[in-house]
Write an enzyme that holds these catalytic residues in place. Sequence first.
Site, PDB file in Angstrom:
ATOM      1  N   GLU A 165       0.806  -1.240   0.000  1.00 21.28           N
ATOM      2  CA  GLU A 165       0.000   0.000   0.000  1.00 21.28           C
ATOM      3  C   GLU A 165       0.831   1.279   0.000  1.00 21.28           C
ATOM      4  OE1 GLU A 165      -0.781  -2.611   1.682  1.00 21.28           O
ATOM      5  OE2 GLU A 165      -2.860  -3.122   1.261  1.00 21.28           O
ATOM      6  N   HIS A 224     -10.609  -4.588  10.167  1.00 18.48           N
ATOM      7  CA  HIS A 224     -11.221  -4.501   8.840  1.00 18.48           C
ATOM      8  C   HIS A 224     -12.581  -3.817   8.908  1.00 18.48           C
ATOM      9  CE1 HIS A 224      -8.104  -7.368   7.799  1.00 18.48           C
ATOM     10  NE2 HIS A 224      -8.426  -7.260   6.525  1.00 18.48           N
TER      11      HIS A 224
END
Lengths: 335, 331, 327
Positions: free
Chosen positions: B60, B129
């Site tokens: 990322e 998450h």
Amino acid sequence: MPALGMAQDTGVIVSWRKALGDRVDISDPLFDVETDKTTMEVEAAHEGYLTEIRADAGAEIPVGQTIAIIAASGEVPAGTGVDLVPDTPKEPVAPTAPNRTEPPAVRDRPAAPSTPSAAPTISASPKAKFEAHRRGIDLRRLVDQGLPQPFHVADLDRLMPETGTAGPSLQASLLTANFAWPAFDGFIVWAEEKTGRQDMRLHTLAAFAAAALRTEVRSDGADSLAVSVMSVEVGAAEIILRDPDLQGLGDVAESAEEAGDAKPDLTLIDLSGTRLVAYKPAIWPGHLTINITDDTEDKGLATLHFCEDDLSLLAAARFLDNFAARIAEPVVQLL
Amino acid sequence: MREITLSQAVNEAIAEEMRRDPGVIVLGEDVAEAGTPFKILSGLVEEFGVDRIVDTPISEPGFTGIAVGAAMTGLRPIVDIMFGDFLFLVMDQLCNQAAKTHYMSGGKLNVPMVLRTNMGATRRSAAQHSQSLHALVAHIPGLKVALPSSAYEAKGLLKSAIRDNNPVVIIEDKLMYQDKAPVPEEPYLIPLGEAHVLREGRDITLVATSSMVQVANEAADRLSGDGISAEVIDPRSLVPLDEDTILRSVKKTSRAIVIDEGHQSYGVTAEIAARIAEKAFYHLDAPVQRMGAMDVPVPFSPALEDLTVPTAEKVVERARKAVRGALFHAA
Amino acid sequence: MVRESQAKNTDSYVQMYRQMVRIRSFEDNANQLYLSGKMPGLTHMYSGQEAVAVGICEALEKTDHITSTHRGHGHCVAKGAAFKEMFCELLGKAEGYCRGKGGSMHIADQENGNLGANAIVGGSAGIATGAALSAKRLGTDAVTVCFFGDGALGQGLLYETMNMAALWKLPVIYACENNLYGEYTHVSEMAAGDLMARARAFGIEAVEVDGQDVLAVNRLAQDLVARARRGKGPFFMLLNTYRFFGHHVGDINRGYYRTKEEEAGWKSERDPIANFGAWLVEQKLVTTDELDDMTDGIKAEAEAAVTYALDAPYPPADEVGAHVYAA
């Protein structure tokens, strides 16, 4: 004096490694500086001769100040000597003896009232306070009435209207003027023919009242005036007209507004054409009420209810007189 | 009007912009053949090829940084960050590099990139998450932040974000990808900085973001049964924020609740509530209330997770108290 | 033919010498500005590493990109920046390259392809790789050089981006300036294993070169840049060099991590400017006088630029809110 550290403003010269007149090469140690952290050696960045020393060992000099000169030639200018006075060390500030006569910290103070009097603080929402101020309502009235705090806007509407003995802040005063009806009646007949409208009476009264108010009371002229009118004879609901005096004759109806939360500047209650002779309305600062009643067959009365805190007797008198004069001589008004 | 899912709306937005501007590319994990795990980008690689729908390694910071550089030199990259929780990983590239480049260069360098990610709990995905981290990026000058609350918003806001010359973070609610809404066939844009008033009301203003818009709407339905008329406002973007619409509403209703899925403390509700209190103070008849997610990491167990987010029921209760004047703290 | 190419070579050699002297002169002045308390904040001297920036940038076109580091004045000058705008930027003045809003650590010169110095160690690895991605995608043949130090070998971002650059065959050259110290720590205490093996692990061709030899650096750079332009990238260069000053301008008392003898040795034996100058004179391509004249001219130019910058105006107060967002 070089900047040698991130938060350094001054440096103390510990010692000079070269003497006046000495030959100096690049990277030769020149002097030692003490910062708040440590003692550092400063090297010469140029070659030449040390022709001036402007600060002695022991001096504390601000960063950026010139403390020595390295010149290409070795001549020491006359009169060169130490001429930089180091910063005079700050006088140690004598600690002031704590003022023992002061009362101890805020902690001990009881909850302070916000009003100068000894009354306890009133808890109300910002909007309630704003509205109360705007309507000239003293929140203590809500307290007196026993409404629970904190107050909200809805509570202002739950407030009972004041009875005859008003508190000192809401003294209602009363002025009456008389006038003859015929000229006005004739004028209205003409006006209704001309405009084809049936409601000219009330509208014209409103326009005259607004004009008189604007002339005698609100002479700065900038305000927009809202006049609320009601006629018992006609039986129509109360309507609010904005700046009826600034409209053309037949256009006053255009200035009608929805009666909403906004309070009018002036309320006109037409009780003429009925047997009613008196009416005492609720009053608040910034607000005026005029009742129009019949007196004798040809005469009418205009009664003004007002607060002298808000509108002086003189101004009220001029206003009412002006208004009555317009009714008495409507044609002059047009001119 | 046809109805499509939020997922389809995002897909259409990206496809339309990519057809319009060859500089638009997508970078992210599993964006090409897989179309992302949420299947949002399915079909795009077939149309635009692997050079423009670029599968990246699980890096990322790396591919976000690459997007910054690409944006500075002529492309308009869309970075797909699979879960909003991974924003923490890209903060340097997003907040130190992308956000500040235009300013630090005295206005000479632009970073026209979009970072797309998601938010929202109650999916049983547990603490790492399920986070809604939009407050973190809204806090950084130089970034713009948009929160679509339906398929219609998603398409219009994303197209505007792609055309914007600044780094825009657009965060969809992952629970809403299959929710349908009417979306016009013809292309349209929703500008950033324009709030949407879903319904007008007189008694209380409900400001809600993302999936909380539906919560507020449902609460408004129930409140109308009580004779309480609630106005529901979706700011649509946090930066820039359409303050005027919100303030106008509160001046009318004199009461407000701000509902958002970020944590209760130090977040979006605090910012909007503070602005209301600052600028509409004298119009308030009740304290401005904030309803965010509980200040706890999102728990896994369904019995616990659902307790941590605002619900229509809770909104109704708070609204009733506000209208009754039953909310106050003793002096 | 030989004469012509020799003359062309001489010109380019002289240009390289000139650029290195410009960097040295700039840094000397910047250092003085700091020491005399006239420059806000801190800055990081590039002196001693001139051959790296110049050797590489002389192999680049104006349309090629570079990204730089906190030690970025050398790259900035080498890529074509002017003294005046650079000094203005260091002093926070409106005429600086970034209108005074970036300062030393964020200095960028977009027109010359300098995408900016970066205050985050390794922070520009992504940007450089992204610029290479753009070039490939847009079909320009621009090459990007990512300058970073041995310290950045500790940053994960570098490896992430090298991985992607290798996967996608991007026209980027990772130029690692190994000046032996990351801040105050020797590289051997910060980077385990083989420095070049890191790039090679991704299948990236890695070449080592003496960073003090401007000709060697330039020759290598020309080769790698040409190949990158033809789509054979990415590449990794390990340039062994040395910074003559401390980590930043305030790092003066540094004997505890670097001995004076070591410093003195590099300054006297391995000064890239002195050595190249000596070589040019020995090869009879220039005379010592010509070099001295050039140096004096550059010094004067730098000093004039400093004077200008000291007097130049600051940006007006209402500019503080400008450029947060692009239109």
